[in-house]
Design a protein around this motif. Sequence first.
Motif, PDB file in Angstrom:
ATOM      1  N   UNK A  48       0.825  -1.212   0.000  1.00 26.75           N
ATOM      2  CA  UNK A  48       0.000   0.000   0.000  1.00 26.75           C
ATOM      3  C   UNK A  48       0.855   1.256   0.000  1.00 26.75           C
ATOM      4  N   UNK A  49       0.320   2.330  -0.558  1.00 27.38           N
ATOM      5  CA  UNK A  49       1.032   3.606  -0.610  1.00 27.38           C
ATOM      6  C   UNK A  49       0.303   4.719   0.124  1.00 27.38           C
ATOM      7  N   UNK A  50      -0.911   4.460   0.581  1.00 28.48           N
ATOM      8  CA  UNK A  50      -1.687   5.492   1.270  1.00 28.48           C
ATOM      9  C   UNK A  50      -2.397   4.880   2.479  1.00 28.48           C
ATOM     10  N   UNK A  51      -2.831   5.752   3.384  1.00 27.10           N
ATOM     11  CA  UNK A  51      -3.580   5.280   4.552  1.00 27.10           C
ATOM     12  C   UNK A  51      -4.883   4.596   4.133  1.00 27.10           C
ATOM     13  N   UNK A  52      -5.685   5.182   3.195  1.00 24.51           N
ATOM     14  CA  UNK A  52      -6.911   4.482   2.781  1.00 24.51           C
ATOM     15  C   UNK A  52      -6.630   3.088   2.214  1.00 24.51           C
ATOM     16  N   UNK A  95       5.468   3.671   1.727  1.00 25.52           N
ATOM     17  CA  UNK A  95       4.887   4.850   2.382  1.00 25.52           C
ATOM     18  C   UNK A  95       6.040   5.603   3.023  1.00 25.52           C
ATOM     19  N   UNK A  96       6.746   6.367   2.207  1.00 26.44           N
ATOM     20  CA  UNK A  96       8.033   6.930   2.631  1.00 26.44           C
ATOM     21  C   UNK A  96       8.130   8.439   2.478  1.00 26.44           C
ATOM     22  N   UNK A  97       7.028   9.110   2.712  1.00 25.49           N
ATOM     23  CA  UNK A  97       7.039  10.573   2.597  1.00 25.49           C
ATOM     24  C   UNK A  97       7.333  11.234   3.943  1.00 25.49           C
ATOM     25  N   UNK A  98       8.133  12.284   3.900  1.00 24.86           N
ATOM     26  CA  UNK A  98       8.239  13.204   5.033  1.00 24.86           C
ATOM     27  C   UNK A  98       7.132  14.224   4.837  1.00 24.86           C
ATOM     28  N   UNK A  99       6.090  14.130   5.623  1.00 20.52           N
ATOM     29  CA  UNK A  99       4.883  14.920   5.397  1.00 20.52           C
ATOM     30  C   UNK A  99       5.071  16.369   5.815  1.00 20.52           C
ATOM     31  N   UNK A 100       5.732  16.585   6.941  1.00 18.06           N
ATOM     32  CA  UNK A 100       5.894  17.940   7.465  1.00 18.06           C
ATOM     33  C   UNK A 100       7.130  18.005   8.341  1.00 18.06           C
ATOM     34  N   UNK A 101       7.857  19.108   8.237  1.00 18.07           N
ATOM     35  CA  UNK A 101       8.932  19.417   9.177  1.00 18.07           C
ATOM     36  C   UNK A 101       8.563  20.726   9.859  1.00 18.07           C
ATOM     37  N   UNK A 113       7.443   4.187   6.255  1.00 18.43           N
ATOM     38  CA  UNK A 113       8.510   3.661   5.421  1.00 18.43           C
ATOM     39  C   UNK A 113       9.717   4.564   5.290  1.00 18.43           C
ATOM     40  N   UNK A 114       9.672   5.757   5.882  1.00 16.95           N
ATOM     41  CA  UNK A 114      10.835   6.640   5.882  1.00 16.95           C
ATOM     42  C   UNK A 114      11.939   5.992   6.705  1.00 16.95           C
ATOM     43  N   UNK A 115      13.153   5.959   6.156  1.00 16.95           N
ATOM     44  CA  UNK A 115      14.272   5.397   6.914  1.00 16.95           C
ATOM     45  C   UNK A 115      14.936   6.496   7.731  1.00 16.95           C
ATOM     46  N   UNK A 116      15.664   6.091   8.767  1.00 11.71           N
ATOM     47  CA  UNK A 116      16.307   7.091   9.623  1.00 11.71           C
ATOM     48  C   UNK A 116      17.353   7.882   8.843  1.00 11.71           C
ATOM     49  N   UNK A 117      18.098   7.231   7.945  1.00 15.06           N
ATOM     50  CA  UNK A 117      19.085   7.957   7.153  1.00 15.06           C
ATOM     51  C   UNK A 117      18.400   8.886   6.163  1.00 15.06           C
TER      52      UNK A 117
END
Length: 458
Positions: A48-52, A95-101, A113-117
Amino acid sequence: MSSALAALGTGLSAIFGERWVTSESRRAQFMISEGHHQAIMPDVVVQPHTIPEVQQVMVAAARAGVPIVPLGVGTSLEGNSGAVAGALSVDLSGMDRVIEVAAADMLCVVEPGVTREGLNTELRSTGLFFSVDPGANATIGGMIATRASGTNAVRYGTMRDNVLGLKVVLPDGRLISTGTRARKSSAGYDLTYLFTGSEGTLGIVVEATVRLHGIPETILSGVWPFETLGGAVDTVIATIQSGIAVARIELLDPVAIRACNAYAKLDLPEQPTLFVELHGSPLVVAEQQAMIAALGEAAGGGTLVMSADADERRVLWRARHAALPAARALVPGAVTWSTDICVPISRLAEAIEGARAAIDAAGLVAPILGHVGDGNYHVFFVLQPDDVESWATAKRVNEQMIAFALSVGGTCTGEHGIGIGKREALVAEHGADAVELMRSLKRAVDPAGLLNPGKMFL
């Protein structure tokens, strides 16, 4: 493939297309793990790529009675995200997006799915960083699942301390939010902490709000050899008890140093060694270095030489993070079994020296290293896959280490989690009544027992 899973695929395969993975060659890619437990090929993997989409999968699976195994990039060491026969593995690495900083609030919102690096690369221009560093380039979702920590935990805390809020899809497909963006709250049960460390047995984390920290003005790193293992450990204890805000203080015994030298092309003396890092202003880190050096000198430490050069630091910590494959390379064709013991800091020397003595008496090849600033150490048993006797011996030594840790108020796992490898130890640590309460919580949230079955509980 079970008939229920085949029926589930009839509806979902048309929706997900190539992201409904059934080919053997592609499914085999999801057997990769850093752990020593036998890998099982997933029957089917969905991406999956989205919450829905996650909700859609969960609703359909619940109706069909199909178990779900969430997974990231497979760095777990206790079989936490290993496939289960008849289950659907849900790969969240896409699911690897940085949504907000939110730099002013020193937090960010990320997908699992965002990795720490990858996150720290995204943060480079902000003057902030995400501190939890378990060594492997794990996903944030996987780190939340196992309540990971690592080299920076002695100063910046574990994953538990750095997760502010979550969005979680429950087994029936409902989406809930836990926590807030505030630094504290007294509102109700702390569901954020409940899901952090639940190893995918209660819900699937689909979004996380995590703390960030300011990149320090000065970073000093260095390697510090000692005459004895006890002297190195005593220096760690004295440093922590003195209130010195060390950022990292890692121990490698002579066997670990030999492995890192060969693997990372270093020439460190094969002695008990501390890897030390200090963060702060130039004046603060200089004072800290002098204080630590004085403590270590009395315990047989050599010269503590530290550097602020970024390239030298990267080489140093790359070698430390490569300790697991370096250990594996000590014996051709071998695999590694990584243990994970954590004890009160006052009992650290006794624990590590006891482990070393037991390993040597058993005739095993096993480096010792760890995040000893918070009492956490690892033994990497290096074993031939078919050497039944050595595996049994390693199991006995590991049980002795766990028994000692529990006898002094420690834990069987400081950061790797329970998975399938430490289910018996969970009962030994907490007692049958406490584990039954955990089971009751599991049944309340997941009455059909579909989420990551077989993990954590026997």
